[in-house]
Design a protein around this motif. Structure first.
Motif, PDB file in Angstrom:
ATOM      1  N   THR A 131       0.835  -1.211   0.000  1.00 12.16           N
ATOM      2  CA  THR A 131       0.000   0.000   0.000  1.00 12.16           C
ATOM      3  C   THR A 131       0.863   1.251   0.000  1.00 12.16           C
ATOM      4  N   TYR A 156      -1.229  -7.092  -5.306  1.00 10.52           N
ATOM      5  CA  TYR A 156      -2.403  -7.123  -4.433  1.00 10.52           C
ATOM      6  C   TYR A 156      -2.988  -8.539  -4.337  1.00 10.52           C
ATOM      7  N   SER A 164      -8.645  -4.522  -3.817  1.00 10.05           N
ATOM      8  CA  SER A 164      -7.744  -3.486  -4.331  1.00 10.05           C
ATOM      9  C   SER A 164      -7.233  -3.846  -5.718  1.00 10.05           C
TER      10      SER A 164
END
Length: 541
Positions: A131, A156, A164
Motif C-alpha cells: 500500500t 495485491y 484493491s
C-alpha cells in the motif's frame, strides 16, 4: 581514419566481448580484463556487466551487488537493475533497503523501478508495504503506466487483497492480455472461481496462460471435474497446451482416481509434442501411483535419465510404492537415490519412508529413519510423529506409541491421536483408548469419526452402555455420520454413488435395531456370525 586512444580501444574491445558473453564464467574473465586495463570504474562497462549478472539467476546476486557497490554515483538505471536482482533473490526485503537508499540519495525512481519493487512486495506478501509503495507510484506519476498497473494487480492478489486488485484493474484505461490473465489468476488463487470465470468469459482474447490459470484455480479449489471440463473446452477451442497446463490436469486426474483419463492425458502429451519437463514427469508418476497403477508409475520414472532427476520425482515414486504396500521396494529405491547422488532427501522423503515402514510393519527401519531425520536437523513435522505412532501401534507397541505422543514438542494433531486410538482399540488398551478418544472429541468436536472411534473402543470392551452414550452425545450435538461414497470410472467418466438413498436408510435402520437387540442379549460372537442366524435375519427382513 580516426585513430582510437588506448582507452577507447579497450572500451570497444570489452564492449564487443560483452555482446558475445554467454556464461558467468566468461563474464568473470571480461571483468578481469576490465580491471587490468583500468576500466573497472567505467560506468558504461560496469552497467553492461551488471545487466548480464542480474539476469543470470538468483545465485549471482552477491556478485551483482559487489559490482553495484563499485559505482561511485549510481543512476536510477543502476538502482533499478540491482533492485531487480534482489526482487528475485532469497532476500527480497533488501530491494526496499536499496529503494530507500535511492530516495535518500535524491534519485527519483522511474517506471522500471516500481514493477521490480512490487514483485519483491508480492514475494514478501506484505500488504502494508504494498500500500505504501502504491502511494509512491501515484506520487511519482506512474499510476497510469500499463506495466506498473499490471504489477500492482499481481502484488495485491499475492497479498490476498483482491478488492484493491480489482480497483486497479477497473481503473485501467488500456488493458492488455497480461492484465486480464493476472486478474483471472488472482481470483483463482483467492478461491473465488465464480469471479475468475466471469473475468475469463469477458476476455477479448485468450491464450494458454488464461486457460491454465483457470484450470489451476479449479484444481486448487478441489473442483477437479470442473478442471477437466475446462481443459476439454480448451482443446475444443484449438488452444495448444503446454507442460504447465498438463501438470494441473494430471493433478485433477490423480485426485479423482481417474486412471483412464490419466492415460488419455499421457497419450495427449505424447501425440501433441508437449515438452516432457521434469515437473511433468513427476506429475505423471504421481498420477499413476494415486490412480492405482504403480507399474506405469515406475515405467515413467525409469524413462527419466537419472542425471535429470531431483528430490521431487524420487519422493513421488518412493511414496507411490509405499502407498501400494511395496515397502521393501520403497526403501530399496531410497538406497538407489542415495547411491546416485541425485536429489538430497528432504522432510517429504522421510515422510514417504516412514509411511512405507507403517504399511510394512518395519519398526526398526522406522526408528532408523526417524532418528536420521532428527540427526540431519530437519524440521520434524507432526506428520512424521503420526507415522511413528501408527507403525508402533500396528505392531502392538502401544506404550511406546503413547510415549511418543506424550513427549512430542508440539500439540498432537487429530492424525496422531487417531492412530493411537486405533492401536488402543486393536490391542485392547481400554483405559488409554478412552483417554485418547475424549482428547480427540475435545480437539475436533464436530467430526463424526471421533465419536465413532471412541464408541468402537467401548464396543470392543463390551461396554455397550458407554458405546450407546457416545452415539447419543453425537446426536445431541448435531453431528451426523458422513455417508459412504463409492466411485466407478466408465468410458473415462467418473460416477459417484453416495449411501443416502431410501433403500440404504431402511437397511441401516434394520441393522441398527438388530445391533441393539444383539448387544442387549449379550450373544456370543460365534452365534452372531453363524450362517444359520444370518439366514434367519435376512428371511425376516
Amino acid at each position: 581514419m580516426k585513430t582510437l586512444t588506448p582507452s577507447q580501444f579497450h572500451t570497444n574491445r570489452l564492449t564487443s566481448f560483452l555482446s558475445q558473453c554467454k556464461t558467468m564464467k566468461e563474464l568473470n574473465q571480461i571483468h578481469a580484463q576490465a580491471t587490468i586495463s583500468g576500466h573497472s570504474s567505467d560506468n558504461y562497462i560496469i552497467s553492461k556487466l551488471l545487466l548480464f549478472s542480474t539476469t543470470s539467476g538468483p545465485q549471482t546476486t552477491d556478485y551483482s551487488f559487489k559490482l553495484f557497490s563499485s559505482v561511485s554515483n549510481p543512476s536510477s538505471f543502476f538502482y533499478s537493475t540491482i533492485i531487480r536482482a534482489f526482487s528475485a533473490s532469497k532476500n527480497p526485503a533488501h530491494a526496499f533497503s536499496l529503494y530507500n537508499q535511492m530516495l535518500l540519495a535524491g534519485i527519483s525512481p522511474d517506471h522500471f523501478s516500481f514493477p521490480f519493487l512490487t514483485k519483491a512486495c508480492a514475494r514478501l506478501a506484505s500488504l502494508p508495504l504494498g500500500t505504501s509503495l502504491h502511494c509512491d507510484i501515484v506520487k511519482y506519476g506512474f499510476s497510469s503506466d500499463l506495466f506498473v498497473q499490471n504489477s500492482l494487480i499481481h502484488m495485491y492478489t499475492s497479498c490476498r487483497d483482491i478488492v484493491s486488485a480489482r480497483e486497479v484493474f477497473d481503473a485501467m484505461c488500456v488493458r492488455n492480455l497480461v492484465s486480464w490473465n493476472t486478474m483471472v489468476d488472482g481470483y483463482a488463487k483467492c478461491g473465488d472461481l465464480v469471479a475468475a470465470r466471469n473475468v475469463f468469459d469477458g476476455m477479448p482474447v485468450r491464450d494458454v496462460v488464461s486457460w491454465s490459470a483457470l484450470i489451476d484455480g479449479y484444481v486448487k479449489s478441489g473442483e477437479f471435474s470442473e478442471a477437466l471440463a475446462v481443459f476439454a473446452s480448451m482443446c475444443d477451442d484449438g488452444m495448444k497446451v503446454n507442460a504447465v497446463t498438463m501438470v494441473s490436469v494430471l493433478c485433477a486426474c490423480a485426485h479423482l482416481g481417474a486412471l483412464d483419463q490419466g492415460r488419455r492425458m499421457h497419450c495427449y502429451i505424447k501425440d501433441n509434442g508437449v515438452c516432457l519437463t521434469l515437473q511433468l514427469s513427476t506429475s505423471l508418476v504421481d498420477m499413476y501411483a494415486k490412480c492405482g497403477s504403480i507399474t506405469e508409475a515406475l515405467a515413467v520414472f525409469r524413462e527419466v535419465p537419472v542425471v535429470e532427476t531431483d528430490v521431487l520425482i524420487w519422493n513421488a515414486i518412493i511414496g507411490g510404492l509405499a502407498m501400494h504396500g511395496r515397502s521393501k521396494d520403497s526403501l530399496a529405491l531410497f538406497e538407489e537415490m542415495q547411491a546416485t547422488g541425485r536429489g538430497q532427501p528432504d522432510e517429504i522423503t522421510y515422510l514417504c519412508l516412514l509411511s512405507a515402514c507403517t504399511h510394512g510393519g518395519l519398526v526398526e527401519d522406522a526408528w532408523r529413519f526417524f532418528n536420521l531425520l532428527k540427526a540431519q536437523r530437519m524440521a520434524v513435522q507432526v506428520e512424521h510423529y503420526a507415522c511413528m505412532v501408527d507403525v508402533l501401534g500396528r505392531s502392538g507397541l502401544v506404550e511406546e506409541a503413547y510415549e511418543i505422543v506424550r513427549t512430542m514438542p508440539m500439540q498432537p494433531s487429530a492424525s496422531v491421536l487417531g492412530a493411537l486410538l486405533t492401536a488402543c482399540q486393536t490391542h485392547g488398551h481400554l483405559h488409554l483408548g478412552e483417554l485418547v478418544g475424549r482428547m480427540l472429541i475435545e480437539l475436533d468436536p464436530y467430526h463424526d469419526g471421533r465419536y465413532i472411534g471412541l464408541s468402537s473402543v467401548y464396543a470392543s470392551a463390551k461396554q455397550w452402555d458407554d458405546a450407546k452414550t457416545m452415539r447419543e452425545v453425537m446426536e445431541k450435538r448435531g453431528v451426523r455420520k458422513t455417508p459412504g461414497c463409492s466411485a466407478v470410472e466408465v468410458d473415462g467418466n467418473l460416477h459417484r454413488f453416495i449411501a443416502h438413498d431410501k433403500m440404504h436408510q431402511q437397511t441401516t435402520d434394520i441393522y441398527s435395531m438388530l445391533s441393539f437387540l444383539l448387544n442387549q442379549m449379550k450373544l456370543e460372537s460365534d452365534i452372531i456370525n453363524g450362517e444359520h442366524f444370518k439366514q434367519e435375519i435376512w428371511e425376516n427382513v
